[in-house]
Design a protein around this motif. Structure first.
Motif, PDB file in Angstrom:
ATOM      1  N   SER A  84       1.054  -1.108   0.197  1.00 22.36           N
ATOM      2  CA  SER A  84       0.043   0.188  -0.345  1.00 22.36           C
ATOM      3  C   SER A  84       0.341   1.265   0.423  1.00 22.36           C
ATOM      4  O   SER A  84       0.888   2.288  -0.766  1.00 22.36           O
ATOM      5  CB  SER A  84      -0.733   0.047   1.528  1.00 22.36           C
ATOM      6  N   LEU A 139       2.306   2.131  -3.263  1.00 19.20           N
ATOM      7  CA  LEU A 139       2.018   2.942  -4.463  1.00 19.20           C
ATOM      8  C   LEU A 139       1.622   4.450  -4.323  1.00 19.20           C
ATOM      9  O   LEU A 139       1.569   4.900  -4.596  1.00 19.20           O
ATOM     10  CB  LEU A 139       0.643   1.923  -4.354  1.00 19.20           C
ATOM     11  N   ARG A 140       1.005   4.644  -2.415  1.00 18.19           N
ATOM     12  CA  ARG A 140       0.625   5.874  -2.069  1.00 18.19           C
ATOM     13  C   ARG A 140       1.850   6.941  -2.106  1.00 18.19           C
ATOM     14  O   ARG A 140       1.794   8.261  -2.165  1.00 18.19           O
ATOM     15  CB  ARG A 140       0.022   5.496  -0.665  1.00 18.19           C
ATOM     16  N   ARG A 183      -4.834   6.384 -10.161  1.00 20.54           N
ATOM     17  CA  ARG A 183      -4.366   5.726  -8.878  1.00 20.54           C
ATOM     18  C   ARG A 183      -4.996   5.854  -7.990  1.00 20.54           C
ATOM     19  O   ARG A 183      -4.634   4.999  -6.953  1.00 20.54           O
ATOM     20  CB  ARG A 183      -3.285   7.112  -8.569  1.00 20.54           C
ATOM     21  N   GLU A 184      -5.522   6.585  -7.814  1.00 15.04           N
ATOM     22  CA  GLU A 184      -6.877   6.349  -6.611  1.00 15.04           C
ATOM     23  C   GLU A 184      -7.686   4.957  -6.811  1.00 15.04           C
ATOM     24  O   GLU A 184      -7.540   4.710  -5.527  1.00 15.04           O
ATOM     25  CB  GLU A 184      -8.289   7.407  -6.360  1.00 15.04           C
ATOM     26  N   ASP A 190      -5.425  -1.691  -1.328  1.00 16.11           N
ATOM     27  CA  ASP A 190      -5.706  -1.337   0.307  1.00 16.11           C
ATOM     28  C   ASP A 190      -6.605  -2.131   0.802  1.00 16.11           C
ATOM     29  O   ASP A 190      -7.420  -2.345   1.571  1.00 16.11           O
ATOM     30  CB  ASP A 190      -6.713  -0.048   0.437  1.00 16.11           C
ATOM     31  N   GLN A 203      -5.595   2.263  -6.408  1.00 20.02           N
ATOM     32  CA  GLN A 203      -4.912   2.109  -4.379  1.00 20.02           C
ATOM     33  C   GLN A 203      -5.720   1.545  -3.732  1.00 20.02           C
ATOM     34  O   GLN A 203      -5.747   0.824  -2.618  1.00 20.02           O
ATOM     35  CB  GLN A 203      -4.153   4.266  -3.494  1.00 20.02           C
ATOM     36  N   ARG A 204      -7.227   2.246  -3.993  1.00 21.28           N
ATOM     37  CA  ARG A 204      -8.295   1.268  -3.423  1.00 21.28           C
ATOM     38  C   ARG A 204      -8.210  -0.129  -3.151  1.00 21.28           C
ATOM     39  O   ARG A 204      -8.783  -0.823  -2.563  1.00 21.28           O
ATOM     40  CB  ARG A 204      -9.632   1.869  -3.828  1.00 21.28           C
TER      41      ARG A 204
END
Length: 416
Positions: free
Chosen positions: A21, A24-25, A62-63, A70, A66-67
């Motif tokens: 996580s 990437l973040r 990207r959002e 996660d 990321q989800r």
């Protein structure tokens, strides 16, 4: 034949692997026109999608990626959520675009189901592989060997199949290039082994790695890529990310490309090193941010590097109990601080206050997260500067600060 009891490292497990996580973040955004425009070293620190030349498109993709990491979102749900968002932004289907390198107008494929699947698989596998590499580095004293394993694909690349059951030390140079994934759609993985387990499996000789020349038509450069690995996948992303973090410690952080420096600083701020300092289980200083070149020059500082130490941790989390560890990552944006004040104390010591508006999340339900971050830095004429404290702040507190004796306002762009 693969052992059916083994599970590949990229399989979804309850809860996100924190290292994956974080991988990437902490990436910065890198708009690009063609996948060959971005080298593997850049992929380790920047999120990029070919033809996604608009920041809002890149942020949206990207959002959702990321989800997916996660929350363990499966591809079908990822596609169902992301497609309408991209359609709304106009990044779907085919469109006329001008190649910024050649000036040629082409019909480019933007979003499509096939592209979303590639984006999903490539980013999740790379992030999970990089996260596993970080765990390997932490645990290699107990599990010093890695075994190359094939994934669940029906057909395997011959060069990948030839590596199955190869057992080598985790520090063997082989893993700097052959650590999977090793190509588009590659599902290979590695298994960590103890010394005894490696001896039982049979420790291999480090193989020779034949290379081939690959011509990058975008840059005109020829680079050497191991035979059997797809161009662009010849670097271990986790190793490159850790190298970026290690190489940018102290002076080297100072001379880095800004995007790489920010990604490295975020990595450091969320790394196991900082976690151990925060838990008061380690001592020492860790570089964690940078002042701007101009500010460091104006203040006649020996270095613009900001460090975090066990003393910082004691002040923040023992003497105070309202500090949040996750806020430290915002110090990576110190160069773009919105408000800066210098306080000269009666004993001649100097403290620098930085307030950073980019730390605010105006969509957050909690008022705390909608506030700017304040960092107080103790300046040193020689040696690194260090973080004294951090907390969320308001315009009222800024106004109170600048009224104090000995305080000079260096920058004030206002407060949104």
């Amino acid at each position: 034949m693969a052992d059916p009891t083994d599970k590949p490292s990229y399989a979804f497990n309850p809860g996100p692997p924190p290292e994956a996580s974080r991988f990437l973040r902490n990436k910065s955004l890198r708009p690009s026109f063609h996948w060959e425009d971005v080298e593997p070293e850049e992929h380790a620190v920047a999120f990029t999608v070919a033809k996604a030349t608009q920041v809002d498109v890149l942020e949206t993709i990207r959002e959702e990626v990321q989800r997916a990491i996660d929350e363990g979102v499966p591809f079908a749900k990822f596609q169902k959520t992301l497609r309408p968002r991209l359609e709304k932004l106009g990044w779907w289907g085919k469109a006329e675009m001008v190649d910024p390198l050649t000036g040629e107008k082409i019909t480019a494929q933007l979003g499509s189901p096939r592209r979303l699947r590639t984006i999903y698989r490539a980013n999740l596998r790379s992030a999970r592989a990089a996260g596993q590499w970080e765990r390997i580095q932490r645990s290699k004293k107990r599990l010093p060997y890695l075994e190359y394993r094939l994934g669940p694909s029906e057909r395997h690349r011959p060069h990948h199949a030839a590596k199955e059951y190869l057992v080598l030390p985790a520090d063997d140079p082989f893993w700097s290039s052959w650590y999977p994934p090793n190509g588009w759609g590659c599902k290979c993985w590695v298994r960590q082994l103890t010394q005894r387990g490696a001896e039982k499996r049979g420790i291999s000789e480090s193989p020779e790695l034949p290379m081939r020349d690959v011509f990058n038509k975008r840059t005109g450069e020829i680079k050497r890529v191991p035979v059997g690995i797809d161009p662009g996948w010849e670097q271990n992303p986790g190793l490159k990310r850790l190298q970026a973090m290690e190489a940018r410690l102290a002076e080297k952080l100072d001379s880095s490309d800004p995007d790489i420096a920010r990604a490295a600083a975020r990595d450091i701020a969320t790394s196991w090193r900082i976690e151990r300092l925060m838990a008061l289980k380690a001592v020492g200083d860790v570089p964690i941010g940078l002042l701007s070149h101009k500010l460091a020059g104006d203040l006649k500082l020996d270095t613009r590097v900001i460090t975090y130490s066990d003393k910082s941790a004691h002040h923040m989390f023992v003497e105070h109990h309202d500090r949040r560890k996750g806020d430290l990552v915002h110090l990576a944006d110190a160069e773009s601080a919105n408000r800066i004040a210098l306080q000269t104390l009666p004993n001649g010591n100097r403290k620098l206050t930085l307030e950073i508006d980019s730390a605010k999340d105006l969509r957050a339900a909690e008022d705390y997260q909608q506030m700017a971050m304040r960092f107080v830095i103790t300046l040193k004429k020689t040696g690194a500067n260090f973080v004294t404290t951090m907390h969320r702040t308001s315009r009222r507190r800024w106004e109170a600060l600048i009224k104090r004796e000995g305080v000079e306002v260096i920058k004030d762009t206002g407060l949104d």
